[in-house]
Design a protein around this motif. Structure first.
Motif, PDB file in Angstrom:
ATOM      1  N   TRP A 135      49.859  53.834   3.636  1.00 54.53           N
ATOM      2  CA  TRP A 135      50.600  52.620   3.972  1.00 54.53           C
ATOM      3  C   TRP A 135      50.529  51.638   2.800  1.00 54.53           C
ATOM      4  N   THR A 136      51.545  50.771   2.728  1.00 48.51           N
ATOM      5  CA  THR A 136      51.614  49.729   1.710  1.00 48.51           C
ATOM      6  C   THR A 136      52.190  48.476   2.361  1.00 48.51           C
ATOM      7  N   VAL A 137      51.629  47.334   2.031  1.00 45.29           N
ATOM      8  CA  VAL A 137      52.115  46.057   2.531  1.00 45.29           C
ATOM      9  C   VAL A 137      52.062  45.044   1.386  1.00 45.29           C
ATOM     10  N   GLN A 138      53.056  44.154   1.345  1.00 47.42           N
ATOM     11  CA  GLN A 138      53.076  43.110   0.320  1.00 47.42           C
ATOM     12  C   GLN A 138      53.396  41.791   0.990  1.00 47.42           C
ATOM     13  N   GLU A 139      52.708  40.722   0.560  1.00 53.59           N
ATOM     14  CA  GLU A 139      52.899  39.402   1.147  1.00 53.59           C
ATOM     15  C   GLU A 139      53.673  38.491   0.184  1.00 53.59           C
ATOM     16  N   TYR A 140      54.433  37.584   0.788  1.00 58.18           N
ATOM     17  CA  TYR A 140      55.257  36.626   0.050  1.00 58.18           C
ATOM     18  C   TYR A 140      55.091  35.257   0.695  1.00 58.18           C
ATOM     19  N   VAL A 141      55.274  34.198  -0.082  1.00 52.14           N
ATOM     20  CA  VAL A 141      55.224  32.840   0.453  1.00 52.14           C
ATOM     21  C   VAL A 141      56.586  32.207   0.226  1.00 52.14           C
ATOM     22  N   ILE A 142      57.149  31.659   1.310  1.00 52.80           N
ATOM     23  CA  ILE A 142      58.455  31.008   1.252  1.00 52.80           C
ATOM     24  C   ILE A 142      58.270  29.537   1.639  1.00 52.80           C
ATOM     25  N   GLU A 143      59.054  28.654   1.001  1.00 49.22           N
ATOM     26  CA  GLU A 143      58.982  27.221   1.285  1.00 49.22           C
ATOM     27  C   GLU A 143      60.358  26.727   1.695  1.00 49.22           C
ATOM     28  N   THR A 144      60.405  25.962   2.796  1.00 52.22           N
ATOM     29  CA  THR A 144      61.680  25.449   3.292  1.00 52.22           C
ATOM     30  C   THR A 144      62.116  24.241   2.468  1.00 52.22           C
ATOM     31  N   HIS A 145      63.355  23.817   2.691  1.00 51.64           N
ATOM     32  CA  HIS A 145      63.912  22.672   1.979  1.00 51.64           C
ATOM     33  C   HIS A 145      64.032  21.462   2.894  1.00 51.64           C
ATOM     34  N   ASP A 146      63.192  21.381   3.918  1.00 44.29           N
ATOM     35  CA  ASP A 146      63.215  20.260   4.853  1.00 44.29           C
ATOM     36  C   ASP A 146      62.710  18.998   4.177  1.00 44.29           C
ATOM     37  N   GLN A 147      62.839  17.855   4.874  1.00 47.86           N
ATOM     38  CA  GLN A 147      62.319  16.601   4.326  1.00 47.86           C
ATOM     39  C   GLN A 147      60.825  16.742   4.048  1.00 47.86           C
ATOM     40  N   MET A 162      62.918  35.659  15.055  1.00 46.34           N
ATOM     41  CA  MET A 162      62.886  34.337  14.496  1.00 46.34           C
ATOM     42  C   MET A 162      63.405  34.411  13.067  1.00 46.34           C
ATOM     43  N   GLU A 163      63.782  33.258  12.547  1.00 48.06           N
ATOM     44  CA  GLU A 163      64.365  33.243  11.211  1.00 48.06           C
ATOM     45  C   GLU A 163      63.953  31.969  10.478  1.00 48.06           C
ATOM     46  N   LEU A 164      63.768  32.085   9.161  1.00 45.58           N
ATOM     47  CA  LEU A 164      63.418  30.951   8.321  1.00 45.58           C
ATOM     48  C   LEU A 164      64.094  31.133   6.969  1.00 45.58           C
ATOM     49  N   ALA A 165      64.632  30.040   6.433  1.00 42.10           N
ATOM     50  CA  ALA A 165      65.293  30.107   5.131  1.00 42.10           C
ATOM     51  C   ALA A 165      64.560  29.195   4.159  1.00 42.10           C
ATOM     52  N   GLY A 166      64.512  29.624   2.902  1.00 39.06           N
ATOM     53  CA  GLY A 166      63.866  28.822   1.884  1.00 39.06           C
ATOM     54  C   GLY A 166      63.772  29.562   0.571  1.00 39.06           C
ATOM     55  N   LYS A 167      62.921  29.039  -0.310  1.00 41.99           N
ATOM     56  CA  LYS A 167      62.757  29.583  -1.653  1.00 41.99           C
ATOM     57  C   LYS A 167      61.408  30.302  -1.739  1.00 41.99           C
ATOM     58  N   VAL A 168      61.400  31.481  -2.347  1.00 41.68           N
ATOM     59  CA  VAL A 168      60.168  32.242  -2.527  1.00 41.68           C
ATOM     60  C   VAL A 168      59.358  31.568  -3.635  1.00 41.68           C
ATOM     61  N   LEU A 200      66.118  32.835   0.161  1.00 44.87           N
ATOM     62  CA  LEU A 200      66.213  33.894   1.158  1.00 44.87           C
ATOM     63  C   LEU A 200      66.326  33.334   2.565  1.00 44.87           C
ATOM     64  N   SER A 201      66.869  34.161   3.430  1.00 44.58           N
ATOM     65  CA  SER A 201      66.815  33.953   4.869  1.00 44.58           C
ATOM     66  C   SER A 201      66.042  35.148   5.406  1.00 44.58           C
ATOM     67  N   VAL A 202      64.878  34.879   5.991  1.00 45.09           N
ATOM     68  CA  VAL A 202      63.972  35.932   6.432  1.00 45.09           C
ATOM     69  C   VAL A 202      63.942  35.986   7.952  1.00 45.09           C
ATOM     70  N   SER A 203      64.255  37.157   8.510  1.00 42.11           N
ATOM     71  CA  SER A 203      64.118  37.395   9.945  1.00 42.11           C
ATOM     72  C   SER A 203      62.792  38.108  10.151  1.00 42.11           C
ATOM     73  N   PHE A 204      61.996  37.629  11.109  1.00 40.94           N
ATOM     74  CA  PHE A 204      60.642  38.162  11.254  1.00 40.94           C
ATOM     75  C   PHE A 204      60.188  38.153  12.707  1.00 40.94           C
ATOM     76  N   ASP A 205      59.121  38.907  12.954  1.00 36.67           N
ATOM     77  CA  ASP A 205      58.439  38.928  14.246  1.00 36.67           C
ATOM     78  C   ASP A 205      57.028  38.404  14.033  1.00 36.67           C
ATOM     79  N   ILE A 206      56.506  37.721  15.045  1.00 39.03           N
ATOM     80  CA  ILE A 206      55.135  37.215  14.993  1.00 39.03           C
ATOM     81  C   ILE A 206      54.305  37.999  16.000  1.00 39.03           C
TER      82      ILE A 206
END
Length: 125
Positions: free
Chosen positions: A24-36, A1-7, A62-68
């Motif tokens: 192990w190391t993991v870091q989380e990010y929040v992205i917001e789309t530019h939809d209406q 899956m893919e989602l594009a937006g601003k971090v 960014l354009s983020v490709s990810f798995d759920i």
């Protein structure tokens, strides 16, 4: 899956040691789309090498490709959205929309004469 937006947020990294003794190391990010109606998604990047490779910063497009995936812990289920590819969206400006009227001084364009090619056609209207 893919989602594009601003971090819009970069959360602090988390790290630890697995049962097998692996770091192990993991870091989380929040992205917001530019939809209406903008949508937000929190995704993570797993592994210090990937975190450093992607080097995600607040404000980047960014354009983020990810798995759920989902996992169960103590009778509750949790979703995991893990990024496997991150691409920066080009800062290219969108092309200017074409003007609805020709520029001043432009040669007039002759209207198309549809009667010259009037052939029998099968359309009922």
């Amino acid at each position: 899956m893919e989602l594009a937006g601003k971090v819009i947020a970069v959360l602090p990294p988390k790290s630890g040691t697995s049962r097998n003794g692996n770091e192990w190391t993991v870091q989380e990010y929040v992205i917001e789309t530019h939809d209406q109606y903008p949508r937000r998604m929190c995704f993570d990047v797993f592994g210090a090498d990937k975190i450093q490779q992607f080097n995600i910063q607040v404000g980047e497009e960014l354009s983020v490709s990810f798995d759920i995936d989902a996992r169960e812990w103590q009778g509750r289920w949790f979703n995991s959205i893990r990024a496997w590819k991150v691409e920066r969206v080009g800062a290219a400006q969108p092309a200017a929309p074409e003007a609805p009227f020709p520029p001043v001084g432009a040669a007039p364009v002759a209207p198309v004469d549809f009667a010259a090619t009037d052939e029998k056609d099968d359309l009922p209207f």
